[in-house]
Design a protein around this motif. Sequence first.
Motif, PDB file in Angstrom:
ATOM      1  N   CYS A  38       0.843  -1.283   0.029  1.00  0.00           N
ATOM      2  CA  CYS A  38       0.074  -0.036  -0.045  1.00  0.00           C
ATOM      3  C   CYS A  38       0.977   1.249   0.081  1.00  0.00           C
ATOM      4  O   CYS A  38       1.827   1.423   0.689  1.00  0.00           O
ATOM      5  CB  CYS A  38      -0.946  -0.076   1.424  1.00  0.00           C
ATOM      6  SG  CYS A  38      -1.626   1.534   1.709  1.00  0.00           S
ATOM      7  N   GLU A  65      -0.213   3.917   0.694  1.00  0.00           N
ATOM      8  CA  GLU A  65      -0.705   5.280   1.608  1.00  0.00           C
ATOM      9  C   GLU A  65       0.190   4.949   2.867  1.00  0.00           C
ATOM     10  O   GLU A  65       0.737   5.562   3.497  1.00  0.00           O
ATOM     11  CB  GLU A  65      -2.072   5.008   1.581  1.00  0.00           C
ATOM     12  CG  GLU A  65      -2.932   6.196   1.929  1.00  0.00           C
ATOM     13  CD  GLU A  65      -2.843   7.370   0.990  1.00  0.00           C
ATOM     14  OE1 GLU A  65      -2.569   8.375   1.285  1.00  0.00           O
ATOM     15  OE2 GLU A  65      -2.885   7.113  -0.388  1.00  0.00           O
ATOM     16  N   CYS A  66      -0.092   3.483   3.418  1.00  0.00           N
ATOM     17  CA  CYS A  66       0.348   3.275   4.678  1.00  0.00           C
ATOM     18  C   CYS A  66       1.566   2.329   4.652  1.00  0.00           C
ATOM     19  O   CYS A  66       2.235   2.162   5.886  1.00  0.00           O
ATOM     20  CB  CYS A  66      -0.702   2.552   5.497  1.00  0.00           C
ATOM     21  SG  CYS A  66      -1.141   0.871   5.168  1.00  0.00           S
ATOM     22  N   CYS A  70      -6.717  -1.422   0.473  1.00  0.00           N
ATOM     23  CA  CYS A  70      -5.758  -1.593   1.528  1.00  0.00           C
ATOM     24  C   CYS A  70      -6.356  -2.139   2.869  1.00  0.00           C
ATOM     25  O   CYS A  70      -7.204  -1.445   3.471  1.00  0.00           O
ATOM     26  CB  CYS A  70      -4.720  -0.644   1.994  1.00  0.00           C
ATOM     27  SG  CYS A  70      -3.921  -0.932   3.474  1.00  0.00           S
ATOM     28  N   HIS A 126      -5.435  -2.490   5.807  1.00  0.00           N
ATOM     29  CA  HIS A 126      -4.822  -1.671   7.026  1.00  0.00           C
ATOM     30  C   HIS A 126      -5.661  -0.347   7.059  1.00  0.00           C
ATOM     31  O   HIS A 126      -6.009   0.160   7.990  1.00  0.00           O
ATOM     32  CB  HIS A 126      -3.256  -1.604   7.005  1.00  0.00           C
ATOM     33  CG  HIS A 126      -2.674  -2.812   6.900  1.00  0.00           C
ATOM     34  ND1 HIS A 126      -2.758  -3.846   7.766  1.00  0.00           N
ATOM     35  CD2 HIS A 126      -2.017  -3.376   6.064  1.00  0.00           C
ATOM     36  CE1 HIS A 126      -1.788  -4.806   7.373  1.00  0.00           C
ATOM     37  NE2 HIS A 126      -1.443  -4.483   6.097  1.00  0.00           N
ATOM     38  N   CYS A 127      -5.489   0.539   6.019  1.00  0.00           N
ATOM     39  CA  CYS A 127      -6.025   1.803   5.949  1.00  0.00           C
ATOM     40  C   CYS A 127      -6.974   2.274   5.027  1.00  0.00           C
ATOM     41  O   CYS A 127      -7.541   3.297   4.854  1.00  0.00           O
ATOM     42  CB  CYS A 127      -4.679   2.566   5.769  1.00  0.00           C
ATOM     43  SG  CYS A 127      -4.200   2.730   3.949  1.00  0.00           S
TER      44      CYS A 127
HETATM   45 ZN    ZN Z   1      -2.726   1.040   3.563  1.00  0.00          ZN
END
Ligand code: ZN
Length: 707
Positions: free
Chosen positions: A427, A429-430, A470, A472-473
């Motif tokens: 990802c 992003e995270c 994702c 996670h996020c």
């Molecule tokens: Zn993420």
Amino acid sequence: MECTVLTASKSSGISNGLTYEAPEGSVGIGSPVLVPLRKKMTEGIVLALNEKRENTFDVKAIKQALSANPLLPSFHIQTLRWMAEKYMCTLRQAIAIFLPSLSWKDLLPKEQKTYRLSGKKIEGIKGKKQRTVCDYLLGKDAVEASALREETGCSLATLRSLLEKGVLTEETSTKSSLPSSPANITWPTLTDVQQSVASSIAKEDRPSLLFGITSSGKTEVYAQMIAEAVTSGKSAILLVPEILLTEHCIHRFQALLSPERIQVVHSRLTPSARKAAWRACRAGEVDLVIGSRSALFSPLENLGLVVIDEEHEWTYKNEQTPRYHARETAEALCRFAGAKLLLGTATPSLESWQRAKGGVYHLVRLPDRYKGHALPAVRVVDLADVTFGKSYPFSPPLFEAIEQRLKMGEQSILFLNRRGLASALLCLECRRRVVSPDSQLPFTVHRGIDGRSRLIDHTTNLTVEAPKYCPHCGSASLREVGAGTVRIEDILLERFPQARILRADKDTLTHPEHMRLLLQKMRQGQADILLGTQSVVKGLDLPHVTLAAVLIADIGLSLPHFRAGERIFQLLTQLTGRSGRAQPGEVIIQTFRPQAPEVRLAAEHKTEEYLDTELKLRVHAGYPPATEMVRLLTRGTGAAHRAQAVATDARERARTHTGELHISCAPTLFGGGKVWHVLLRGNDSRSLLAHLSLEDMIVDIDPVECV
Ligand code: ZN
Ligand code: ADP
């Protein structure tokens, strides 16, 4: 007296030795013997002497001892037994790595006939040939048959007839070894810090771990220890991870000791060169053996020291039966031989680090570079922030840095991390990878024939659809990382048409000579850029290199392997060691995960902090070296079925096992579905093996590969 004899016969069922009777005192441990086996005579080696038991019948007697001297020194026999037990192989499988020939008799010292004039009667000499021989021998001591025939051109028949007449006498001698007086040693001049490290290692009985940063002078400390061993009449073994990279190291030691007392041993030697090397060691003609992992088994009689350089390297593990690790085996061998063990590295393996922390190893440090040279400045480039266009994975800062080197006439090394074999889903992003809930290791991306991506956990076989967001996020910026390194040379050539580029990988280097030429070109300034995979370009000492860069540090991270982080850390630290060895240099790390501990701590040269952090993680997650791991491999038809049956059986058995045990079963990552493995991980996972039926299973204790 009875003795246990391991025969050279390949028949199964007797691969751990047979009992024979021998007259008291006729053989010893390690003696080569001839024994009857199924109506034939077979070579064997004595592994143990036992009291004669009562009421035994059917015990045959050995036919003959083949030499008065043992074929292997007794510490080899002890190591052999240790290996068979530790790695769960037969004694015959283990002995194959100690003896470089299928015919063991072949390895006994060659006996030479020597001739001299008897001095009795000189009459009866007939013909020119006989006369020539006598003239030649006149006034000489005993002369070896080969020399005599070469010098006089006489035949065996001539010698025989002179013997019959009593003109000559014949004696048998084993080849005498070279004088064992200490070689001419050119002692290294150590700095004060190096000297105190060497003295502290010399005083210590435990194995020593020399943790010294790149270019701190570890090689000089090895040289000192080797010189000390040789002066006190002992011999030494120096193991190196990759023979391609050892040329400068061999030169270093040829300047330390007489070159003819150094033996280089590696897997590329021809069978006859290998035998000759073995014999030279056995005959006491060698003070120092330098070589890759199998050189550990060189039969040096008076072994005083074993040094393992770059002890963290993966090449120390043998990936064929016997699946030994040279570091573990060296520890046992040194214990049996009463020799010192010295492990050296800039990035200790977690195994050694744990032992050093626990006091099992004696830890010594060289924290600074020789002459206080500074470590290079490290720049981390965040690939997630770069818009690439067609030049992926080159970022603008990297292009600039290369261009600058070209302008200044300086050189660059570019590392391709292991060619993109597996991709992970990351990802942007995270910065986290999509991990499997089963093993907590990253999923591997596979594209099915329908073009859709699937994620597979290669340690448990869990398969899921690739998510759009994702986990996670929730971001939609998921990217496959791993592939894309193939076109790198083309991109470079397009951008810098005038640059002289050398490529070094397993495909371009098929012979040690190729590497030598390549390094020569770099040293003589006939090239600008060296592009190579990590296994080839690490360890290089090239003074004109002022830029070292890794293109995508994360590729190794996408391997679903609990050691992935450790490998990346080692690679990045190696990278910092390649640049600026003679003048100030720079290092560039391109990565998608600049905050990952292995990246951040390598960039800041904080090795200890990384090792401590990683060790805690391993303990927490129950991975080696905090736990013991066993891998059971099987291939061919029915592999899946066999592996699953063993796993089921193991799970059943594990119920009564004390402590936590993880058992998983899956096809291996690169086995194309034909190779399966069962992984056991936990306290004393080995003890479970005794209860499983392991037919057609390869047992790998403490595996290094496990995907
Ligand atoms: Zn993420
Ligand atoms: P390491 O094995 O720790 O990476 P090396 O032993 O290769 O380091 O040393 C790095 C460089 O410094 C080499 O060129 C070596 O010759 C030089 N060097 C280190 N120690 C000494 C010393 N005591 N005397 C002379 N040169 C040294």
